[in-house]
Design a protein around this motif. Structure first.
Motif, PDB file in Angstrom:
ATOM      1  N   TYR A 124      -0.288  -2.359  -4.293  1.00  0.00           N
ATOM      2  CA  TYR A 124      -1.606  -3.059  -4.716  1.00  0.00           C
ATOM      3  C   TYR A 124      -3.064  -1.926  -4.364  1.00  0.00           C
ATOM      4  CZ  TYR A 124      -4.872  -6.483  -3.463  1.00  0.00           C
ATOM      5  OH  TYR A 124      -6.162  -7.744  -3.031  1.00  0.00           O
ATOM      6  N   PHE A 125      -3.018  -0.818  -3.840  1.00  0.00           N
ATOM      7  CA  PHE A 125      -4.201   0.115  -4.014  1.00  0.00           C
ATOM      8  C   PHE A 125      -2.772   1.617  -3.247  1.00  0.00           C
ATOM      9  CE2 PHE A 125      -4.965  -1.480  -0.004  1.00  0.00           C
ATOM     10  CZ  PHE A 125      -5.009  -0.674   0.903  1.00  0.00           C
ATOM     11  N   ILE A 126      -3.445   2.576  -2.906  1.00  0.00           N
ATOM     12  CA  ILE A 126      -3.171   3.578  -2.397  1.00  0.00           C
ATOM     13  C   ILE A 126      -3.935   4.020  -2.038  1.00  0.00           C
ATOM     14  CG2 ILE A 126      -2.138   5.944  -3.840  1.00  0.00           C
ATOM     15  CD1 ILE A 126      -0.922   3.440  -5.337  1.00  0.00           C
ATOM     16  N   ILE A 127      -3.308   5.274  -0.643  1.00  0.00           N
ATOM     17  CA  ILE A 127      -3.855   5.901  -0.091  1.00  0.00           C
ATOM     18  C   ILE A 127      -3.794   7.290   0.541  1.00  0.00           C
ATOM     19  CG2 ILE A 127      -4.991   6.721   2.663  1.00  0.00           C
ATOM     20  CD1 ILE A 127      -4.938   2.877   2.987  1.00  0.00           C
ATOM     21  N   SER A 175      -5.083   4.833 -14.510  1.00  0.00           N
ATOM     22  CA  SER A 175      -4.272   3.986 -15.472  1.00  0.00           C
ATOM     23  C   SER A 175      -3.893   3.101 -15.671  1.00  0.00           C
ATOM     24  CB  SER A 175      -3.890   5.327 -16.577  1.00  0.00           C
ATOM     25  OG  SER A 175      -4.582   6.537 -16.786  1.00  0.00           O
ATOM     26  N   LEU A 176      -3.209   2.653 -14.227  1.00  0.00           N
ATOM     27  CA  LEU A 176      -2.352   1.341 -13.969  1.00  0.00           C
ATOM     28  C   LEU A 176      -3.087   0.432 -13.127  1.00  0.00           C
ATOM     29  CD1 LEU A 176       0.100   3.545 -12.451  1.00  0.00           C
ATOM     30  CD2 LEU A 176       0.202   2.836 -14.853  1.00  0.00           C
ATOM     31  N   GLY A 177      -4.643   0.727 -12.742  1.00  0.00           N
ATOM     32  CA  GLY A 177      -5.427  -0.617 -12.525  1.00  0.00           C
ATOM     33  C   GLY A 177      -5.889  -0.680 -11.360  1.00  0.00           C
ATOM     34  N   LYS A 178      -5.473   0.538 -10.148  1.00  0.00           N
ATOM     35  CA  LYS A 178      -4.516   0.659  -8.996  1.00  0.00           C
ATOM     36  C   LYS A 178      -6.195   1.197  -8.044  1.00  0.00           C
ATOM     37  CE  LYS A 178      -1.222  -1.280  -9.472  1.00  0.00           C
ATOM     38  NZ  LYS A 178      -0.860  -3.055  -9.801  1.00  0.00           N
ATOM     39  N   PRO A 179      -7.145   0.632  -7.384  1.00  0.00           N
ATOM     40  CA  PRO A 179      -8.119   1.167  -6.619  1.00  0.00           C
ATOM     41  C   PRO A 179      -7.519   2.722  -5.939  1.00  0.00           C
ATOM     42  CG  PRO A 179      -8.166  -1.369  -6.360  1.00  0.00           C
ATOM     43  CD  PRO A 179      -6.641  -0.886  -7.092  1.00  0.00           C
ATOM     44  N   VAL A 180      -8.197   3.318  -5.421  1.00  0.00           N
ATOM     45  CA  VAL A 180      -7.523   4.697  -4.846  1.00  0.00           C
ATOM     46  C   VAL A 180      -7.983   5.273  -3.673  1.00  0.00           C
ATOM     47  CG1 VAL A 180      -6.585   6.809  -4.902  1.00  0.00           C
ATOM     48  CG2 VAL A 180      -6.450   5.892  -6.904  1.00  0.00           C
ATOM     49  N   LEU A 181      -8.104   5.145  -2.614  1.00  0.00           N
ATOM     50  CA  LEU A 181      -8.976   5.683  -1.117  1.00  0.00           C
ATOM     51  C   LEU A 181      -8.307   6.775  -1.088  1.00  0.00           C
ATOM     52  CD1 LEU A 181      -8.393   2.602   1.352  1.00  0.00           C
ATOM     53  CD2 LEU A 181     -10.074   3.114  -0.513  1.00  0.00           C
ATOM     54  N   VAL A 182      -9.132   7.912  -1.252  1.00  0.00           N
ATOM     55  CA  VAL A 182      -8.554   9.004  -0.786  1.00  0.00           C
ATOM     56  C   VAL A 182      -9.238  10.171   0.387  1.00  0.00           C
ATOM     57  CG1 VAL A 182      -9.339  12.072  -2.153  1.00  0.00           C
ATOM     58  CG2 VAL A 182      -9.281   9.134  -3.667  1.00  0.00           C
ATOM     59  N   VAL A 183      -7.840  10.288   1.575  1.00  0.00           N
ATOM     60  CA  VAL A 183      -8.129  10.715   2.450  1.00  0.00           C
ATOM     61  C   VAL A 183      -8.640  12.286   2.259  1.00  0.00           C
ATOM     62  CG1 VAL A 183      -7.119   8.643   3.859  1.00  0.00           C
ATOM     63  CG2 VAL A 183      -5.816  10.241   2.331  1.00  0.00           C
ATOM     64  N   ILE A 191       1.409  -0.978  -0.270  1.00  0.00           N
ATOM     65  CA  ILE A 191       0.157   0.030  -0.786  1.00  0.00           C
ATOM     66  C   ILE A 191       0.886   1.647   0.253  1.00  0.00           C
ATOM     67  CG2 ILE A 191      -1.805   1.630   0.935  1.00  0.00           C
ATOM     68  CD1 ILE A 191      -2.373  -1.149   2.583  1.00  0.00           C
ATOM     69  N   THR A 192       1.020   1.881  -1.153  1.00  0.00           N
ATOM     70  CA  THR A 192       1.495   3.245  -0.810  1.00  0.00           C
ATOM     71  C   THR A 192       0.869   3.875  -0.303  1.00  0.00           C
ATOM     72  OG1 THR A 192       2.854   2.621  -3.498  1.00  0.00           O
ATOM     73  CG2 THR A 192       3.047   5.429  -2.394  1.00  0.00           C
ATOM     74  N   VAL A 193       0.862   5.248   1.007  1.00  0.00           N
ATOM     75  CA  VAL A 193       0.427   6.184   0.839  1.00  0.00           C
ATOM     76  C   VAL A 193       1.139   7.610   0.604  1.00  0.00           C
ATOM     77  CG1 VAL A 193      -0.570   7.192   2.747  1.00  0.00           C
ATOM     78  CG2 VAL A 193      -0.230   4.966   3.188  1.00  0.00           C
TER      79      VAL A 193
END
Length: 369
Positions: free
Chosen positions: A279-282, A294-302, A203-205
């Protein structure tokens, strides 16, 4: 036809670099690049990556400079440049203080303004601050509005912008992304070299916005801590913003945890490739909401709101807010429910196909030649 491009921060540079390259390669266009260096080191990294050499460098960055100082320094610095060059149009991007000040300086010289990434709105003038008003005021000064999406076009129409001045192009950030992501990419960062991207879910933050400083950031990092404690196959990578307040909070809550890696900020190319392997991004960033899908990665926007609702509607992004429990539950869902993950990862990116720069240049040729 002479086209001047003006930008000053890393996000602007990333999104404008492919457009400058397109202008440089187009017959019949004399391209002039002016940077303000509102962000010095981070800007230079992008210029080097895209092999761009500014014709003018205002070099305005000073320690602890205020928004008012940035605005006045850009206004004064650009005056002489614009009087000397007299371009047919000045292109600015998005919502930085450089953007607004450059549009104002061009207006004072009665030079046309093209606003790239026009029409984004939260309709809250203090969130994000000062970006919301920077882009609104730039829109009132612009002659050409290059809107990434249909929703952005409708925002501008509601504000009275003539329909024939608005052009839907997609977002230039996708053009930039496709130029730098490389599947066999090798990281230089020592920490990233040790990450097992094949067998661990990364998970990238990113978290840095002014409105998140303090309690909000503590809630966000608290959720990240819970995720790391509960899921043993998860690695969390947080390239920390240089703001001392951000670092203090991150270190207080996350420092010393297994599988939580607090690293220095990454340059553009390694960061994009980190997202591609995640795997996904916060995040509380705006640009990442456009890039990651565009990379197929879900994003959770805080954040509590976003000026990019298209991604939410498309299903690639979810607004997680700034409450620990909600961020934790949405993250847990992506880690435990393959169907929920697939729905977000496989949704279509609403921000374009990587050809926005070509469309912008085509408009300029038709309107100004």
């Amino acid at each position: 036809m002479k086209v001047m491009t003006v930008f000053g921060t890393r996000p602007e540079a990333i999104k404008m670099a492919p457009l400058v390259k397109q202008l440089n390669e187009t017959e019949g266009i004399q391209s002039v690049l002016c940077v303000t260096a509102q962000h010095r080191e981070m800007l230079d990294q992008v210029l080097e990556l895209f092999q761009l050499t500014p014709d003018y460098d205002l070099n305005i960055m000073k320690p602890n400079q205020t928004i008012s100082q940035i605005t006045s320094n850009v206004l004064v610095g650009l005056e002489e440049v614009l009087q000397k060059e007299r371009p047919d149009v000045v292109l600015v991007h998005g919502d930085t203080t450089t953007t607004f000040a450059a549009a104002m300086a061009s207006f004072y010289q009665q030079i046309k303004v093209g606003h790239v990434e026009a029409g984004l709105r939260t309709y809250d003038k203090y969130s994000p601050y000062p970006e919301e008003m920077n882009r609104v005021l730039t829109g009132h000064l612009a002659d050409f509005h290059f809107a990434p999406t249909e929703r952005n076009r409708k925002n501008l129409l509601r504000e009275g912008v003539p329909e024939d001045k608005i052009f839907i192009t997609g977002n230039t950030v996708i053009d930039a992304l496709f130029q730098v992501v490389d599947k066999p990419y090798e990281f230089e960062d020592k920490t990233l070299k040790t990450i097992d991207f094949e067998n661990h879910r990364v998970i990238t933050v990113t978290c840095h916005r002014r409105e998140n400083l303090g309690e909000n950031m503590e809630q966000i990092f608290g959720a990240i801590r819970r995720i790391a404690e509960e899921f043993q196959d998860v690695e969390i990578i947080y390239p920390m913003h240089m703001n001392p307040k951000v670092r203090e909070t991150a270190n207080k809550i996350l420092q010393g945890m297994d599988r939580v890696h607090l690293i220095d900020p990454l340059q553009y190319q390694p960061f994009e490739n980190l997202m591609a392997k995640s795997y996904f991004i916060i995040t509380d960033s705006g640009g990442i909401q456009e890039e990651a899908p565009s990379l197929g990665k879900p994003v959770l926007v805080v954040r509590r709101e976003t000026e990019r609702p298209e991604a939410v509607e498309a299903g690639t992004v979810k607004l997680a807010g700034v409450e620990m429990e909600n961020i934790y539950q949405l993250s847990k869902e992506l880690l435990t429910d393959p169907t929920a993950y697939a729905v977000m990862a496989q949704s279509m990116n609403p921000y374009g196909d990587g050809h926005a720069c070509e469309r912008i240049v085509d408009v300029l040729k038709k309107k100004l030649s």
